[in-house]
Design an enzyme around this catalytic site. Structure first.
Site, PDB file in Angstrom:
ATOM      1  N   GLU A 118       0.901  -1.153   0.000  1.00 39.94           N
ATOM      2  CA  GLU A 118       0.000   0.000   0.000  1.00 39.94           C
ATOM      3  C   GLU A 118       0.935   1.196   0.000  1.00 39.94           C
ATOM      4  OE1 GLU A 118      -1.206   2.938   1.405  1.00 39.94           O
ATOM      5  OE2 GLU A 118      -2.158   2.050   3.190  1.00 39.94           O
TER       6      GLU A 118
ATOM      7  N   CYS B 261      -2.197   7.846   4.531  1.00 37.73           N
ATOM      8  CA  CYS B 261      -2.286   7.388   3.132  1.00 37.73           C
ATOM      9  C   CYS B 261      -3.495   8.005   2.463  1.00 37.73           C
ATOM     10  CB  CYS B 261      -2.455   5.886   3.061  1.00 37.73           C
ATOM     11  SG  CYS B 261      -1.631   4.980   4.337  1.00 37.73           S
TER      12      CYS B 261
END
Lengths: 527, 527
Positions: free
Chosen positions: B266, B303
């Site tokens: 990720e 994120c």
């Protein structure tokens, strides 16, 4: 249907201007003169991919019933090709007509099964988490998830299934079912068969007024067309069935892209069969006959062909070897799919025969035609097997090696030694249960499918089938390339947070209009 | 709990003999003197991986209830560390204690949720196809499928979640729940926190007499330890949260292995927020406040930080820019996680400021400490955005760019231009429904989660969550790294053909002893 040698790009038939290709009749050992197939350029690939990209949103947004109808009408169109298709596939593959008729049934059955799968919508994996506006310290949003298609898919058909793993085969059916446009690279070994099936898909798509680009089919002489297809930014996944060299080559192209994409390559497996002592003692001859039947089926040209049998040495194993040898000797040579496959088989079989510690114990009847394979059975011992990596290489064709083990411990050592396999088989009796309990956990780590008292050839198209397994059997052990769950290869999840009812996908609406089994707050429910 | 600076390999605490490392206090801008952490050698990595390989079969064969208890006891052990853990994480990360307490709750809640998931067994995906012995031309075998764990998993924790995406974070919880041993590489940015949590896992594993090797934690100074971990043949999957450079580097190592393995990285997302005209007209100021709250949360170190807002130009957008600028100006500078992250933020923010066609319109308060980030807001126009690839790069921290579009068409063009994202957000009113209907299909292709009238920071751990998305947001858009379905990353299907009842996995027994919802002949049933 007449075969023109053209490629199918969207709604067009396009003559490829690269190297001309002719189909090949392996039984006669000669080219089929007419028509000449024009192979495509990288520009043709790009055109097909760009059309596929444009088709993606409109195609995936069609009602599920339309997508299902598309698959069913393709199946009907293939059936309507009648004996012409079977005749052409027979000429191009050397496979018997009865086998090809069976394969056609499997292909159309698979398309119709995927039509059913599309209609049920279970693959949408609809999941709803209720909002918790009063939760402390933070409220929870309304969260809903469904799966959507990945995008256009590149499909590389298999040499050994000109219908069921080719232009309208499992990969194409699963991708179209998922909502992905498909660009097929026609297999060199059955160009005419590919065109006939491709034209069916093209005609159905046009008759149903589906978005142009939902299907294209490219012809290529070397590897450049296939590599350009995998490298094109519009392509979001790859389905491939073929050699380990071919599969790993496409994996490298896919991994080197700016945006790496998944490759589902089904490549290489020797499908070990473990003959446990109780089973051999009870029915060595019957197992030997079944084993040889599985070994020579379709000239051994199956991914699930049993390339290895492993047993503890002794009288019962000697009985098995004798019976298998006798059965094999009576088997005629069979035409292989292509001259290249035949040459590779002769090479692989020759290498086995020349390997120190490996003994040829039986052969089938001698060839009577140009690309015929003679079946072969070898014997070796576990120490030789464990110390000779080449004995783990797939020999594509009707050759198999029996590995004699000193004892159960050595048999387990052989099992632990394997790389990934599509299948592993146990022949066992009730007495073998303790040994089987030790073997199964090892084989679970090694194979996608474990069979008890069967033989690995024959792959059912159903819900529970797994045609997959750890590398090098496939490039991705997390999925299957046969069966209804193979649709999952071409899907990805999307979460919809706090969507108003007007914008929610149908699968996630409160009223559950598609009558799906959904996971709602963790509970499976259809309400 | 005292921190010794040792690694945890199976049941041992091992002092690494490579380069000594010290933890760093970013708020003070100085090293934490004691203890010194010894970083490990490639030999240490191999030892941990070999122990994990040995632990795999016994661990995965434990009753599901034992696996669930393991997760729960880890959660309780983390809670029992009390304020000591929070204090250490605060010192090492610069994150406020209240935030870390929340993160601890998320971490333990996640472990307990996975314990529930393990117990329900739905992830086994149990599927049964009945035999059809009378079927013509061929009978159908008894086919049953369940998922099993992939094997040992390497976990690389994130800098920005020292608890929830680290040693006992989401990747570890999901892998242990799936039945996979875990080898963690401790993050350089929170070595002491990692050791504290790692020791909890090690102690629980020992107290429960779980197979040695079910958990290990390695410390490494450079990239060699991490790369050796990903390259080790025993490792069958990788979980990673971090930079795009780090993630793609591990993807290359994994793809170059003899047996390529999946990497769940990720990596990078700018999380566009679309401000549609109706929403801006109705509530530009409220949206601006919410946007700035989301932007500066945790010093922008998420994120899912909103790095971009896109809107059609006009008075309402001017109102938004003015309100966001005013809100931002009032925000204090915040300590970033590490000196390196701070330097990268300054660099990224400086590059934005220096980009032709990009204007800085607001800043937060000036820094008062050594690694503090000043928030920043920029404005550009769509043509500049579309022609400047660097504007799509993630700037990790509290900086965002507003893109002014001439009209809806240009806004759609910007949406179509994006690479893969973790999230995409629409701020909309009822009037914006037609525009939203055009945007949503584009955003489905681009993002793993689409939010309406929310802000992307804040990722719920639930069943319907998708924390994932197309590359470069992640390396594998087919999965999520947060939420209960993240367990699927570490599973693969196995088919059991014609198994006698004595050998069948419990999940597949006729009597359904685990009371699972199973797919039986295509129908979902619990009977």
């Amino acid at each position: 249907m007449s075969i023109t040698g053209e490629m199918l790009i969207g709604r067009q038939a396009v003559r490829g201007n690269e190297k001309p290709l002719r189909a090949f009749n392996p039984a006669r050992g000669s080219d089929i003169a007419e028509p000449v197939f024009g192979s495509g350029t990288v520009a043709n690939v790009h055109e097909a991919c760009e059309l596929a990209a444009k088709a993606f949103d409109p195609y995936r947004q069609l009602p599920l019933a339309t997508r299902a109808e598309f698959l069913e009408r393709i199946a009907d169109g293939i059936t309507a090709l009648g004996d012409g298709l079977i005749q052409r596939a027979h000429e191009e593959s050397g496979l018997p007509k009865a086998r090809l008729e069976g394969e056609r049934g499997r292909t159309t059955g698979q398309l119709k099964l995927f039509a059913e799968v599309v209609r049920t919508g279970q693959w949408l994996a609809a999941t709803l988490d209720s909002p918790l506006p009063e939760r402390k310290p933070l409220p929870r949003s309304d969260l809903r998830m469904q799966k959507i298609p990945l995008g256009p898919v590149a499909v590389f058909g298999a040499s050994n299934f000109p219908l069921a793993f080719s232009v309208a085969g499992g990969d194409t059916a699963a991708a179209l079912a998922a909502g992905c446009p498909v660009v097929v690279k026609a297999h060199r070994a059955h160009l005419g068969t590919s065109e006939m099936v491709g034209r069916v898909i093209q005609r159905v798509a046009q008759a149903m007024d589906l978005p142009e680009g939902v299907f294209s089919m490219i012809v290529g002489a070397g590897s450049s067309v296939g590599e350009a297809l995998v490298a094109h930014p519009a392509i979001k996944a790859v389905g491939f069935t073929g050699s380990r060299a071919g599969g790993t080559s496409l994996m490298r192209v896919a991994a080197a892209r700016h945006e790496p994409i998944p490759v589902y390559a089904e490549m290489s497996s020797i499908n070990p069969v473990f003959l446990l002592p109780g089973a051999l003692a009870a029915r060595a001859e019957a197992i030997a006959r079944g084993f040889v039947d599985s070994l020579v089926l379709g000239a051994g040209q199956f991914c699930t062909n049993p390339g290895l049998a492993i047993a503890v040495d002794g009288d019962a194993l000697n009985d098995f070897v004798a019976a298998a040898s006798a059965a094999l000797a009576a088997r005629p040579a069979q035409t292989m799919l292509t001259a290249g496959i035949h040459a590779a088989y002769e090479d692989g079989e020759g290498k086995l025969a020349g390997t120190q510690g490996v003994e040829a114990v039986a052969h089938g009847a001698a060839p009577t035609g140009p690309t015929q394979a003679r079946a072969a059975l070898f014997v070796t011992d576990a120490r030789t097997f464990l110390s000779t990596p080449a004995l783990e290489d797939e020999v594509f064709g009707p050759a198999s090696t029996i590995v004699r083990c000193k004892n159960e411990q050595e048999l387990l050592e052989v099992a632990e030694h394997f790389a990934g396999q599509l299948t592993a088989t146990l022949q066992m009796s009730g007495d073998d249960l303790p040994a089987a309990r030790k073997l199964v956990p090892v084989l679970e780590r090694k194979a996608g499918r474990i069979l008890i008292n069967g033989f690995p050839t024959g792959v059912e198209v159903s819900h529970a089938m797994v045609h997959g397994g750890p590398f090098p059997a496939t490039s991705d052990s997390r999925v299957t390339s046969v069966g209804t769950t193979s649709i999952e290869r071409f899907l990805r999840p999307v979460c919809y947070q706090d969507f108003p009812a007007d914008l929610l996908p149908e699968a996630l609406a409160d009223s559950n209009p598609l009558e799906l089994w959904r996971r709602v707050d963790g509970e499976i429910t259809r309400s």
